[in-house]
Design an enzyme around this catalytic site. Structure first.
Site, PDB file in Angstrom:
ATOM      1  N   HIS A  12      92.509  58.245  56.629  1.00 39.26           N
ATOM      2  CA  HIS A  12      91.797  58.381  57.903  1.00 39.26           C
ATOM      3  C   HIS A  12      92.009  57.152  58.783  1.00 39.26           C
ATOM      4  O   HIS A  12      91.424  56.101  58.547  1.00 39.26           O
ATOM      5  CB  HIS A  12      90.295  58.565  57.614  1.00 39.26           C
ATOM      6  N   LEU A  17      95.852  56.017  65.275  1.00 40.06           N
ATOM      7  CA  LEU A  17      96.992  55.214  65.743  1.00 40.06           C
ATOM      8  C   LEU A  17      97.177  55.319  67.260  1.00 40.06           C
ATOM      9  O   LEU A  17      98.005  54.624  67.837  1.00 40.06           O
ATOM     10  CB  LEU A  17      98.274  55.620  65.011  1.00 40.06           C
ATOM     11  N   ASN A  44      93.182  62.949  67.378  1.00 37.89           N
ATOM     12  CA  ASN A  44      92.493  62.854  68.681  1.00 37.89           C
ATOM     13  C   ASN A  44      93.257  61.937  69.637  1.00 37.89           C
ATOM     14  O   ASN A  44      92.745  60.951  70.140  1.00 37.89           O
ATOM     15  CB  ASN A  44      91.037  62.409  68.522  1.00 37.89           C
ATOM     16  N   HIS A  61      84.137  59.847  56.533  1.00 38.27           N
ATOM     17  CA  HIS A  61      83.198  58.713  56.666  1.00 38.27           C
ATOM     18  C   HIS A  61      81.720  59.005  56.341  1.00 38.27           C
ATOM     19  O   HIS A  61      80.849  58.909  57.193  1.00 38.27           O
ATOM     20  CB  HIS A  61      83.306  58.052  58.044  1.00 38.27           C
ATOM     21  N   ASP A  80      89.113  54.530  58.513  1.00 32.68           N
ATOM     22  CA  ASP A  80      88.725  54.936  59.870  1.00 32.68           C
ATOM     23  C   ASP A  80      89.083  53.832  60.878  1.00 32.68           C
ATOM     24  O   ASP A  80      88.325  53.566  61.813  1.00 32.68           O
ATOM     25  CB  ASP A  80      87.225  55.286  59.952  1.00 32.68           C
ATOM     26  N   GLY A 105      83.921  52.128  67.115  1.00 31.03           N
ATOM     27  CA  GLY A 105      85.099  51.959  66.262  1.00 31.03           C
ATOM     28  C   GLY A 105      85.320  50.528  65.842  1.00 31.03           C
ATOM     29  O   GLY A 105      84.916  49.584  66.534  1.00 31.03           O
TER      30      GLY A 105
END
Ligand SMILES: [Zn+2]
Length: 438
Positions: free
Chosen positions: A64, A67, A98, A236, A309, A328
């Site tokens: 996960h 990039l 995404n 997550h 993540d 993030g």
């Protein structure tokens, strides 16, 4: 191609139950010998890396990460992201869809694969969307995406919006034998929230996100996995309640796998104190009690794997009022260092930690990309070499990632990746490591 002898390291390979000091020989990009003593018969030509005092294990696998390419190259590219991953000891990473455009069709998957082959330094495997355009309206062409080589499906960043779509997706997952990776969040409950709901959110005057926003969707998805017999993967996992729901589901034989991030294992909502935007993440950092439940989940194999993540943002994007900042953490380059704190404190064994980063994610990916997560003879030589207790200070200016957003900036970690070998070739090496000609 010249061989490489990794000499005198502490070899830990949970896939084969190996935990011993010895040598590892790589020839033609493959593991060719593992054990003690002289290489015999002598191999034609190889270099030597002295791994005395270092751990030698299969290359880490991350199921996960983000990039950002195509569409958000100012945040990260496949080139910079894969370099950052290599610095973190990863040799295989799976990137979330995404992007812009989202990875919901053959052309975009092919684009990522071709950039990864040309500019990536490690193996980059794409994850396809569950729904067209991630819009949550109709399913993407899931079988076409499978033939393009995706390792699973996710609308990550958002949950699969409705129970009806999730049911359909899970029905496909059964036929396609690939997981539906859900970002579990009831957005009607979390809307407007920016951190864990509790005493600290109240004190800071920030709207909180209750644990139930995650657990309601985890429960929904598990019920639908039971109904369809499909393959659900929970992204997550962040709460004690989610761990308990997954534990019960596994006991009932529901096909579910689950991941947890380094930050949800090691950090708490207290990081947000001082309105630290770099501690803003989705799902939010929770409490010490949640950390402990997640660690227990890993030990019991309720939680199957650790995934970063990794979610890079530019400084300008993060540099705003807490409630408005994007979520993030740039996670590749600190993952091992922060996770090793759990080994140093006796909460996880080194073997369990390595398994959760190697053979366990390999089991989820399957065998179509070769033998991953193992140092078995004949497997592609993906190897991570790290110092189990070396102090270093996190200096984000040294990150290969474009994302400098981490609450660990300036903190001291106690374990460091020293070299990463991908397909037999060193793709990252600490300055202190020299590779000598024999
Ligand atoms: Zn997510």
């Amino acid at each position: 191609m010249k061989g490489l002898l990794i000499q005198g390291g502490h070899i830990i390979d949970p896939s084969q139950g190996i935990d011993e000091t010895g040598d590892l020989l790589i020839t033609e990009g493959k593991i060719s010998r593992l054990g003690k003593g002289e290489v015999n018969p002598p191999q034609p030509d190889y270099d030597v890396l002295n791994a005395d005092g270092l751990i030698v294990c299969p290359g880490f696998i991350d199921l996960h990460c983000h990039l950002r390419q195509p569409g958000f190259e100012e945040k990260e590219t496949i080139a910079t992201g894969s370099q950052a991953a290599a610095r973190g000891g990863f040799t295989t990473i799976c990137c979330m869809p995404n992007t812009n455009p989202p990875l919901d069709n053959l052309a975009t998957i092919d684009y990522v694969k071709s950039i990864a082959a040309a500019e990536g330094v490690i193996r980059v495997l794409p994850i396809g969307c569950v729904t067209k355009g991630r819009k949550g309206e109709e399913l993407a062409e899931l079988s076409e995406l499978k033939s393009a080589g995706v390792v699973g499906y996710s609308d990550d960043g958002s949950p699969v919006s409705t129970s009806r779509l999730m049911r359909q997706a899970l029905e496909y997952s059964l036929a396609l034998d690939l997981p539906i990776i859900d970002h579990c969040e009831d957005t009607s409950l979390s809307r407007g929230g920016s951190m864990n709901e509790g005493v600290i959110s109240a004190k800071l005057g920030l709207k909180g996100i209750p644990v139930q926003a995650e657990e309601i969707i985890v429960a929904r998805d598990l019920a639908l996995a039971q109904l369809t017999r499909g393959w659900l993967h929970i992204a997550h996992t962040s709460t004690e309640g989610s761990v308990e729901l997954i534990r019960q589901a596994k006991a009932k034989g529901i096909r579910v796998t689950a991941e947890v991030t380094p930050h949800h294992l090691t950090l708490t909502e207290e990081e947000v104190t001082g309105y630290n935007v770099n501690a803003k993440v989705n799902p939010p950092l929770r409490t010490r009690q949640d950390n402990e439940a997640l660690i227990q989940g890993l030990k019991e194999d309720v939680i199957d794997i650790i995934a970063t993540d990794h979610a890079p943002w530019t400084e300008d994007e993060k540099n705003c009022e807490f409630a408005l900042a994007p979520c993030g953490i740039s996670g590749f380059e600190t993952a091992l260092g922060s996770l090793m704190s759990l080994v140093h404190s006796g909460q996880l064994t080194l073997t369990t930690l390595i398994a959760k980063l190697t053979c366990e994610p390999a089991r989820i990916i399957g065998s179509k990309y070769g033998q991953l997560g193992t140092l078995a003879i004949g497997a592609q030589a993906d190897v991570t070499i790290f110092h189990p207790d070396m102090e270093w200070v996190v200096a984000t200016k040294n990150f290969a990632s474009k994302g400098k957003n981490t609450p660990l900036a300036g903190s001291t970690l106690n374990s460091k990746v020293m070299a990463t070998i991908f397909n037999g070739k060193p793709v990252y090496k600490d300055d202190s490591i020299t590779i000598k000609e024999r």
